[in-house]
Write a protein that holds these residues in place. Structure first.
Motif, PDB file in Angstrom:
ATOM      1  N   LEU A 145       0.849  -1.194   0.000  1.00 41.67           N
ATOM      2  CA  LEU A 145       0.000   0.000   0.000  1.00 41.67           C
ATOM      3  C   LEU A 145       0.880   1.237   0.000  1.00 41.67           C
ATOM      4  O   LEU A 145       1.702   1.421   0.901  1.00 41.67           O
ATOM      5  CB  LEU A 145      -0.927   0.001   1.226  1.00 41.67           C
ATOM      6  N   LEU A 146       0.699   2.074  -1.025  1.00 40.72           N
ATOM      7  CA  LEU A 146       1.502   3.278  -1.182  1.00 40.72           C
ATOM      8  C   LEU A 146       0.627   4.520  -1.116  1.00 40.72           C
ATOM      9  O   LEU A 146      -0.493   4.527  -1.630  1.00 40.72           O
ATOM     10  CB  LEU A 146       2.257   3.257  -2.508  1.00 40.72           C
ATOM     11  N   ALA A 147       1.167   5.546  -0.517  1.00 44.04           N
ATOM     12  CA  ALA A 147       0.464   6.818  -0.357  1.00 44.04           C
ATOM     13  C   ALA A 147       0.847   7.785  -1.472  1.00 44.04           C
ATOM     14  O   ALA A 147       2.016   7.896  -1.839  1.00 44.04           O
ATOM     15  CB  ALA A 147       0.801   7.426   0.997  1.00 44.04           C
ATOM     16  N   ASP A 148      -0.161   8.486  -1.954  1.00 42.05           N
ATOM     17  CA  ASP A 148      -0.005   9.560  -2.937  1.00 42.05           C
ATOM     18  C   ASP A 148      -0.593  10.812  -2.269  1.00 42.05           C
ATOM     19  O   ASP A 148      -1.656  11.288  -2.664  1.00 42.05           O
ATOM     20  CB  ASP A 148      -0.759   9.188  -4.217  1.00 42.05           C
ATOM     21  N   PRO A 149       0.067  11.337  -1.225  1.00 41.44           N
ATOM     22  CA  PRO A 149      -0.555  12.350  -0.357  1.00 41.44           C
ATOM     23  C   PRO A 149      -1.029  13.627  -1.037  1.00 41.44           C
ATOM     24  O   PRO A 149      -2.022  14.214  -0.617  1.00 41.44           O
ATOM     25  CB  PRO A 149       0.513  12.650   0.694  1.00 41.44           C
ATOM     26  N   SER A 150      -0.373  14.055  -2.082  1.00 46.64           N
ATOM     27  CA  SER A 150      -0.768  15.286  -2.779  1.00 46.64           C
ATOM     28  C   SER A 150      -1.449  15.004  -4.111  1.00 46.64           C
ATOM     29  O   SER A 150      -1.593  15.895  -4.933  1.00 46.64           O
ATOM     30  CB  SER A 150       0.459  16.170  -3.009  1.00 46.64           C
ATOM     31  N   ALA A 151      -1.817  13.756  -4.351  1.00 48.29           N
ATOM     32  CA  ALA A 151      -2.441  13.325  -5.603  1.00 48.29           C
ATOM     33  C   ALA A 151      -1.521  13.571  -6.807  1.00 48.29           C
ATOM     34  O   ALA A 151      -1.986  13.732  -7.932  1.00 48.29           O
ATOM     35  CB  ALA A 151      -3.798  13.975  -5.813  1.00 48.29           C
ATOM     36  N   THR A 152      -0.227  13.541  -6.582  1.00 49.17           N
ATOM     37  CA  THR A 152       0.738  13.790  -7.652  1.00 49.17           C
ATOM     38  C   THR A 152       0.618  12.748  -8.761  1.00 49.17           C
ATOM     39  O   THR A 152       0.604  13.085  -9.948  1.00 49.17           O
ATOM     40  CB  THR A 152       2.176  13.821  -7.089  1.00 49.17           C
ATOM     41  N   LEU A 153       0.530  11.483  -8.378  1.00 49.05           N
ATOM     42  CA  LEU A 153       0.397  10.432  -9.385  1.00 49.05           C
ATOM     43  C   LEU A 153      -0.968  10.505 -10.058  1.00 49.05           C
ATOM     44  O   LEU A 153      -1.061  10.417 -11.287  1.00 49.05           O
ATOM     45  CB  LEU A 153       0.595   9.048  -8.769  1.00 49.05           C
ATOM     46  N   ALA A 154      -2.009  10.667  -9.272  1.00 47.41           N
ATOM     47  CA  ALA A 154      -3.365  10.747  -9.842  1.00 47.41           C
ATOM     48  C   ALA A 154      -3.449  11.881 -10.872  1.00 47.41           C
ATOM     49  O   ALA A 154      -4.049  11.718 -11.937  1.00 47.41           O
ATOM     50  CB  ALA A 154      -4.397  10.939  -8.740  1.00 47.41           C
ATOM     51  N   LYS A 155      -2.821  12.998 -10.579  1.00 48.94           N
ATOM     52  CA  LYS A 155      -2.813  14.127 -11.509  1.00 48.94           C
ATOM     53  C   LYS A 155      -1.973  13.812 -12.749  1.00 48.94           C
ATOM     54  O   LYS A 155      -2.356  14.150 -13.873  1.00 48.94           O
ATOM     55  CB  LYS A 155      -2.291  15.388 -10.817  1.00 48.94           C
ATOM     56  N   ALA A 156      -0.813  13.170 -12.546  1.00 45.36           N
ATOM     57  CA  ALA A 156       0.063  12.838 -13.676  1.00 45.36           C
ATOM     58  C   ALA A 156      -0.625  11.868 -14.640  1.00 45.36           C
ATOM     59  O   ALA A 156      -0.405  11.930 -15.847  1.00 45.36           O
ATOM     60  CB  ALA A 156       1.377  12.244 -13.168  1.00 45.36           C
ATOM     61  N   LEU A 157      -1.457  10.978 -14.102  1.00 46.56           N
ATOM     62  CA  LEU A 157      -2.206  10.030 -14.928  1.00 46.56           C
ATOM     63  C   LEU A 157      -3.512  10.636 -15.453  1.00 46.56           C
ATOM     64  O   LEU A 157      -4.194  10.020 -16.261  1.00 46.56           O
ATOM     65  CB  LEU A 157      -2.532   8.771 -14.124  1.00 46.56           C
ATOM     66  N   ASP A 158      -3.844  11.819 -14.987  1.00 51.59           N
ATOM     67  CA  ASP A 158      -5.121  12.475 -15.289  1.00 51.59           C
ATOM     68  C   ASP A 158      -6.288  11.573 -14.885  1.00 51.59           C
ATOM     69  O   ASP A 158      -7.236  11.386 -15.624  1.00 51.59           O
ATOM     70  CB  ASP A 158      -5.213  12.873 -16.757  1.00 51.59           C
ATOM     71  N   LEU A 159      -6.156  11.012 -13.672  1.00 43.57           N
ATOM     72  CA  LEU A 159      -7.182  10.131 -13.123  1.00 43.57           C
ATOM     73  C   LEU A 159      -7.640  10.636 -11.757  1.00 43.57           C
ATOM     74  O   LEU A 159      -7.671   9.898 -10.779  1.00 43.57           O
ATOM     75  CB  LEU A 159      -6.649   8.693 -13.018  1.00 43.57           C
ATOM     76  N   THR A 160      -7.983  11.917 -11.699  1.00 44.53           N
ATOM     77  CA  THR A 160      -8.468  12.493 -10.446  1.00 44.53           C
ATOM     78  C   THR A 160      -9.985  12.615 -10.467  1.00 44.53           C
ATOM     79  O   THR A 160     -10.605  12.667 -11.524  1.00 44.53           O
ATOM     80  CB  THR A 160      -7.870  13.889 -10.186  1.00 44.53           C
ATOM     81  N   VAL A 161     -10.542  12.651  -9.279  1.00 47.90           N
ATOM     82  CA  VAL A 161     -11.970  12.878  -9.101  1.00 47.90           C
ATOM     83  C   VAL A 161     -12.120  13.719  -7.839  1.00 47.90           C
ATOM     84  O   VAL A 161     -11.378  13.537  -6.878  1.00 47.90           O
ATOM     85  CB  VAL A 161     -12.745  11.537  -9.007  1.00 47.90           C
TER      86      VAL A 161
END
Length: 187
Positions: free
Chosen positions: A127-143
């Motif tokens: 289990l890995l943390a993406d605390p600032s949604a950096t990965l989610a934003k880089a993948l353009d997979l935010t909600v």
């Protein structure tokens, strides 16, 4: 009275011009969501502590790994269905050539460590943390999920082989539990 009329016309003209420019921007913008064949973003995530960085792009070099994301640790769908499905199928997936199974959430590393302990993921799913949604934003997979604190990752699953996305399933509404489950994964 004349000055008011000029100001009114100017505001109306300004609003119309802004509206036209906004529509043009929407019509010409492209969707940059991750897709099969894309390199996995070179982003550091965190495991257990803010000092333990993990870079999935580097981790996947020469390997096949599964990456799946959940909107939030300890949330009902994530804790009762999504994560447990991958924990239950971990041995089977690893027999099919998967080196690692990674679960990511926009939470801090301490929350993710507590959730890993609660779910008994040791040796099965990291289990890995993406605390600032950096990965989610880089993948353009935010909600944006206001009750969970705002910007989160959409729910998805993917296979990453040697640093490239080879399979990707994104939930149509970003949060549902259908195509991103362990038994739906496309290796």
């Amino acid at each position: 009275m004349q000055a008011y009329k000029i100001l009114s016309i100017t505001n109306k003209t300004l609003n119309v011009n802004i509206g036209i420019q906004f529509r043009r921007l929407l019509q010409t913008s492209t969707i940059n969501m991750a897709k099969v064949g894309d390199p996995f973003p070179n982003v550091d995530l965190f495991e257990d502590l803010p000092t333990n960085k993990v870079n999935i792009s580097q981790l996947s070099k020469g390997k096949k790994i599964i990456v799946f994301a959940v909107p939030g640790a300890f949330t009902p769908g994530c804790s009762k269905t999504h994560l447990p499905g991958y924990v239950a199928k971990a041995d089977e997936l690893k027999k099919q050539g998967v080196s690692e199974i990674i679960c990511i959430s926009v939470n801090d590393p301490f929350v993710m460590a507590a959730w890993a302990k609660d779910q008994g993921t040791t040796g099965k799913v990291r289990l890995l943390a993406d605390p600032s949604a950096t990965l989610a934003k880089a993948l353009d997979l935010t909600v944006d999920i206001a009750p969970l604190g705002g910007i989160r990752s959409k729910r998805y699953s993917m296979v990453v082989e040697d640093g490239k996305i080879s399979s990707l399933q994104v939930e149509p509404d970003g949060t549902g539990l259908s195509c991103s489950l362990a038994d739906k994964l496309k290796l």
